[in-house]
Motif scaffolding. Structure first.
Motif, short mmCIF file in Angstrom:
data_model
loop_
_atom_site.label_atom_id
_atom_site.label_comp_id
_atom_site.label_asym_id
_atom_site.label_seq_id
_atom_site.Cartn_x
_atom_site.Cartn_y
_atom_site.Cartn_z
N LEU A 148 0.82 -1.22 0.00
CA LEU A 148 0.00 0.00 0.00
C LEU A 148 0.85 1.26 0.00
CD1 LEU A 148 -1.33 2.32 2.08
CD2 LEU A 148 -2.61 1.50 0.10
N VAL A 149 1.80 1.34 0.92
CA VAL A 149 2.61 2.56 1.06
C VAL A 149 3.43 2.80 -0.20
CG1 VAL A 149 4.43 3.68 2.40
CG2 VAL A 149 2.66 2.37 3.57
N LEU A 150 3.80 1.74 -0.90
CA LEU A 150 4.56 1.90 -2.14
C LEU A 150 3.76 2.65 -3.21
CD1 LEU A 150 7.40 1.17 -3.06
CD2 LEU A 150 6.46 -0.87 -4.14
N GLN A 151 2.43 2.67 -3.07
CA GLN A 151 1.61 3.42 -4.02
C GLN A 151 1.81 4.93 -3.88
OE1 GLN A 151 -0.05 1.80 -6.46
NE2 GLN A 151 0.84 -0.02 -5.51
N PRO A 172 10.57 1.64 9.04
CA PRO A 172 10.21 0.91 7.83
C PRO A 172 9.25 1.66 6.92
CG PRO A 172 10.16 -0.56 9.73
CD PRO A 172 10.33 0.83 10.26
N VAL A 173 8.32 2.44 7.51
CA VAL A 173 7.41 3.24 6.69
C VAL A 173 8.18 4.30 5.93
CG1 VAL A 173 5.44 4.83 6.73
CG2 VAL A 173 5.46 2.83 8.23
N GLY A 181 -6.36 4.48 6.84
CA GLY A 181 -5.37 5.19 6.04
C GLY A 181 -5.23 4.60 4.65
N ALA A 182 -5.27 3.25 4.56
CA ALA A 182 -5.17 2.59 3.27
C ALA A 182 -6.34 2.98 2.37
CB ALA A 182 -5.13 1.08 3.45
N ALA A 183 -7.55 2.99 2.93
CA ALA A 183 -8.73 3.37 2.15
C ALA A 183 -8.63 4.81 1.67
CB ALA A 183 -9.99 3.17 2.98
N VAL A 184 -8.11 5.69 2.53
CA VAL A 184 -7.96 7.10 2.16
C VAL A 184 -6.94 7.25 1.03
CG1 VAL A 184 -7.17 9.36 2.97
CG2 VAL A 184 -8.68 7.98 4.40
N VAL A 185 -5.82 6.54 1.13
CA VAL A 185 -4.79 6.62 0.09
C VAL A 185 -5.34 6.14 -1.26
CG1 VAL A 185 -2.58 5.70 -0.69
CG2 VAL A 185 -2.86 6.41 1.68
N ILE A 186 -5.95 4.95 -1.28
CA ILE A 186 -6.48 4.40 -2.52
C ILE A 186 -7.57 5.29 -3.08
CG2 ILE A 186 -7.72 2.45 -3.52
CD1 ILE A 186 -6.25 0.65 -1.54
N GLY A 187 -8.46 5.78 -2.21
CA GLY A 187 -9.53 6.65 -2.67
C GLY A 187 -9.00 7.95 -3.25
N GLY A 188 -8.02 8.56 -2.59
CA GLY A 188 -7.44 9.80 -3.09
C GLY A 188 -6.77 9.62 -4.42
N CYS A 189 -5.99 8.52 -4.56
CA CYS A 189 -5.32 8.26 -5.84
C CYS A 189 -6.33 7.98 -6.94
CB CYS A 189 -4.36 7.07 -5.68
SG CYS A 189 -2.89 7.41 -4.70
N MET A 190 -7.33 7.15 -6.64
CA MET A 190 -8.30 6.78 -7.66
C MET A 190 -9.12 7.99 -8.11
SD MET A 190 -11.08 3.68 -7.57
CE MET A 190 -9.76 2.47 -7.50
N TRP A 191 -9.50 8.85 -7.18
CA TRP A 191 -10.33 10.00 -7.54
C TRP A 191 -9.54 11.11 -8.21
CZ3 TRP A 191 -10.62 15.21 -6.02
CH2 TRP A 191 -11.78 15.87 -6.44
#
Length: 318
Positions: free
Chosen positions: A91-94, A142-143, A281-291
């Motif tokens: 996820l973070v790699l996105q 690591p993050v 946080g994962a949902a927010v990242v994916i949603g922000g990128c997708m939108w």
């Protein structure tokens, strides 16, 4: 997009999501820098022998290979070796997506619209949530290393774009992107083997291979085979086919499903249970990128920009 091609896109998503399990298997047996060098060397040798080098300026090929190959996987494998959960790493790699947009605007003067900036802001907010959660659990390093991997991938994307533009014919399409991606794999092995020799010891990785074979432990080598054959050749090959048939804005959103597979597979196979805050946080990242970072169907169809194959992490990588 036809139903068959949607299924092909989902197959790529599953292949690349499972790639992170293969990475974990390799890192459990081999030192991280040696394993990164080995996975690229296995591809680089036949590429040099049998694949003609793409007609792109050497400097952009080196930038692509250094960012996307050498630095990204040095940081990513170091992060996972230092305790970055496998699913969360996918996820973070996105973060490479917003990093690529920002660097493109700053260094290549590419236009970034308000919607993209908002999407970047949302994605960054999700990354902050994940970072805060990991810092609360004393695992922030690591993050940060994974974020550096995402930033390195973004620099590699710039090299890919510059190489593609420099070789673009009158049609406006890039020249043989799969060949460019394969030759990118030629750049990392020697520097990565040198880094491994200095940091991990000149014989540590080779000893790990011998010990594993003598003890009948082949999980690391099986992981390596999956990364090279399934993740890189099959996964990237299918991705190249899709990106050649459809606008990038239609195909690219599939990559945002890779962390979903990565997190789910890590939960099922490795018993990694992410915290509620990390999942938010994962949902927010994916949603922000997708939108924000995906083109609208109309703009994707009418765009004259060249299509650029930049597979998500875990693709050539892994």
């Amino acid at each position: 997009m036809t139903t068959r091609d949607r299924l092909l896109g989902l197959i790529v998503v599953v292949v690349w999501g499972l790639n992170f399990l293969a990475i974990r298997a390799g890192l459990d047996q081999f030192p991280p820098f040696f394993f990164a060098a080995l996975r690229f060397a296995v591809i680089a040798v036949p590429v040099v022998l049998f694949v003609r080098r793409p007609t792109v300026p050497l400097r952009w090929l080196l930038l692509y290979g250094t960012g996307f190959g050498l630095l990204q996987f040095a940081f990513l494998f170091a992060a996972m070796n230092a305790g970055m959960p496998t699913g969360l790493a996918s996820l973070v790699l996105q973060s490479s997506a917003p990093f690529t947009v920002v660097l493109g605007a700053l260094l290549l003067r590419e236009k970034v619209g308000p919607r993209q900036w908002i999407g970047i802001g949302i994605a960054v907010g999700g990354m902050i949530l994940i970072g805060w959660d990991r810092a609360h659990n004393a695992t922030l390093l690591p993050v940060l290393l994974t974020l550096l991997a995402g930033l390195s991938w973004a620099f590699g994307n710039l090299g890919n774009r510059l190489a593609t533009r420099a070789s673009r014919p009158a049609s406006g399409l890039p020249v043989e992107p799969m060949r460019l991606m394969l030759w990118m794999c030629v750049v990392p092995p020697l520097p990565m083997f040198a880094l491994s020799a200095v940091v991990e010891g000149p014989t540590t990785g080779w000893t790990a291979i011998g010990d594993g074979v003598s003890a009948g432990q082949f999980s690391g080598l099986i992981g390596l085979a999956y990364i090279v054959v399934i993740g890189t050749i099959a996964g990237s090959g299918l991705w190249t086919v899709l990106i050649s048939r459809y606008p990038a804005g239609v195909v690219a959103p599939f990559s945002l499903l890779v962390p979903v597979v990565g997190i789910g597979a890590s939960w099922l196979v490795l018993d990694e249970t992410p915290s509620v805050l990390s999942l938010v946080g994962a949902a927010v990242v994916i949603g922000g990128c997708m939108w924000g970072l995906s083109r609208s169907p109309r703009s994707a169809t009418t765009s004259t920009e060249p299509r650029i194959v930049t597979p998500p992490s875990g693709a050539t990588v892994g």
